[in-house]
Design an enzyme around this catalytic site. Structure first.
Site, PDB file in Angstrom:
ATOM      1  N   LYS A 136     100.728  18.557  31.326  1.00 21.82           N
ATOM      2  CA  LYS A 136     102.799  18.772  31.211  1.00 21.82           C
ATOM      3  C   LYS A 136     101.753  17.632  33.030  1.00 21.82           C
ATOM      4  CE  LYS A 136     106.357  20.416  28.866  1.00 21.82           C
ATOM      5  NZ  LYS A 136     107.546  21.017  28.477  1.00 21.82           N
ATOM      6  N   LYS A 214     104.333   5.644  20.831  1.00 25.87           N
ATOM      7  CA  LYS A 214     105.560   7.300  20.142  1.00 25.87           C
ATOM      8  C   LYS A 214     106.872   6.980  21.328  1.00 25.87           C
ATOM      9  CE  LYS A 214     106.353  12.053  19.738  1.00 25.87           C
ATOM     10  NZ  LYS A 214     105.167  12.695  19.580  1.00 25.87           N
ATOM     11  N   LYS A 217     111.215  10.252  25.873  1.00 26.36           N
ATOM     12  CA  LYS A 217     111.622   9.969  27.680  1.00 26.36           C
ATOM     13  C   LYS A 217     111.399   9.674  28.365  1.00 26.36           C
ATOM     14  CE  LYS A 217     115.267  13.714  25.716  1.00 26.36           C
ATOM     15  NZ  LYS A 217     114.375  14.773  24.953  1.00 26.36           N
TER      16      LYS A 217
END
Length: 349
Positions: A136, A214, A217
């Site tokens: 992240k 894949k 969002k």
């Protein structure tokens, strides 16, 4: 004859935007199928969603700067809307609140108390090895303390209900191992409270997005579960394909359209479409139309249920409130056990 108690199954879904068919085949479908196979606790992870809420708000501000017709929402509205949408989606797709405890994570405040307790028996090195945190941050998420300690809150989510089985994708398998380590540390230091939760890996195939990566969002390559009409058509017809001429044979094994079609079609239907691919004279446009029809038909009943729930928001809130009451009753028992092991007084009623 005494029946064996059902295993307690725990899973959560983060409220971070519209759910797409990758979410459905990767997790939601398995959740719904398991609601008859265990004592299920399924929660909407709004505390976890706060770790990326600032970025969600910034994205809306950036989009509004480019398109003056868009009205950016403040962070609190984004969070509230996302929680409501996830709840409506799950109920529309078939989750039965009479069978499971379905609730907002934040409606069980005891989880935060347990997270603090668990943080005192968790090593820094354990958190520093978390793949999710590294990924992240690498993708531009601000490295807050909340993001760093995410695995501890996740451990508290699992352990506070003394869960036995935790359905997870392979990308979350490390977090479950960290939960087991943390539970073991507490049990060793203060005495047995927590059973060792076992990961149940979701073996669903990776769902490709409209660009071949894949579906996710963050990539902007999703097909929303409840899209219909022109919105659904634009998403499906926009799937990236190669430049093979119409008259040439196509390879179904390397085609994103066919990979998505397989998720919705029966084996005979898959074989029939694969034969058309290999015969030639069957272009990607026709394949996309076949996929479009499948998606539209598959989710049609859920779309109608969703519209009914949208007109009756009280039904959704009633389900979440009942789920939270059931979940808190279990969580409070666990916290009493933890406080007893720690030598703390029980909290005054």
């Amino acid at each position: 004859m005494t029946r064996e108690p059902l295993p307690r199954i725990l899973s959560g879904v983060q409220s971070s935007g519209k759910l797409h068919i990758g979410n459905y085949f990767g997790a939601i479908k398995q959740h719904i199928e398991r609601q008859d196979k265990g004592d299920c606790f399924f929660f909407i992870a709004d505390y976890h969603a706060m770790t990326t809420l600032k970025e969600a708000e910034e994205k809306e501000l950036a989009a509004a700067a480019k398109n003056k017709q868009l009205a950016p929402r403040p962070a609190r509205q984004i969070l509230a809307d996302n929680v409501r949408d996830v709840a409506v989606d799950y109920l529309a797709l078939g989750l039965d609140p009479a069978k499971v405890a379905f609730f907002r994570q934040s409606d069980v405040p005891e989880v935060c108390e347990l997270a603090w307790v668990l943080s005192t028996v968790s090593g820094m090195g354990l958190l520093e090895r978390a793949h999710s945190y590294k990924d992240k941050v690498a993708n531009g998420i601000t490295p807050s303390v909340g993001l760093f300690t995410y695995p501890i809150l996740m451990a508290a989510d699992i352990l506070i209900y003394r869960s036995h089985l935790v359905p997870v994708g392979r990308d979350q398998e490390q977090h479950l191992e960290m939960t087991r380590d943390i539970a073991g540390s507490f049990n060793h230091a203060f005495g047995e409270v927590f059973p060792m939760p076992v990961a149940v890996l979701n073996e669903a195939a990776v769902v490709p997005g409209t660009d071949g990566r894949k579906m996710g969002k963050s990539y902007g390559n999703t097909i929303d579960i409840f899209a219909e009409g022109k919105a659904l058509e634009r998403a499906v017809m926009g799937i990236v394909t190669d430049k093979t001429p119409l008259e040439a044979p196509l390879d179904p094994d390397t085609c994103n359209v066919f990979a998505l079609y397989k998720l919705f079609a029966s084996p005979p239907e898959q074989e029939e479409l694969a034969a058309k691919y290999r015969a030639g004279g069957f272009g990607y446009g026709a394949a996309k139309k076949a996929l479009l029809a499948k998606i539209d038909t598959y989710f049609a009943p859920a779309r109608e249920r969703r519209k009914l729930l949208e007109r009756n928001p009280g039904l959704v809130e009633e389900a979440l409130t009942a789920g939270a009451q059931r979940a808190r009753a279990v969580a409070q028992v666990t916290v009493r056990l933890v406080r007893e092991r720690l030598g703390m007084n029980q909290r005054p009623v």
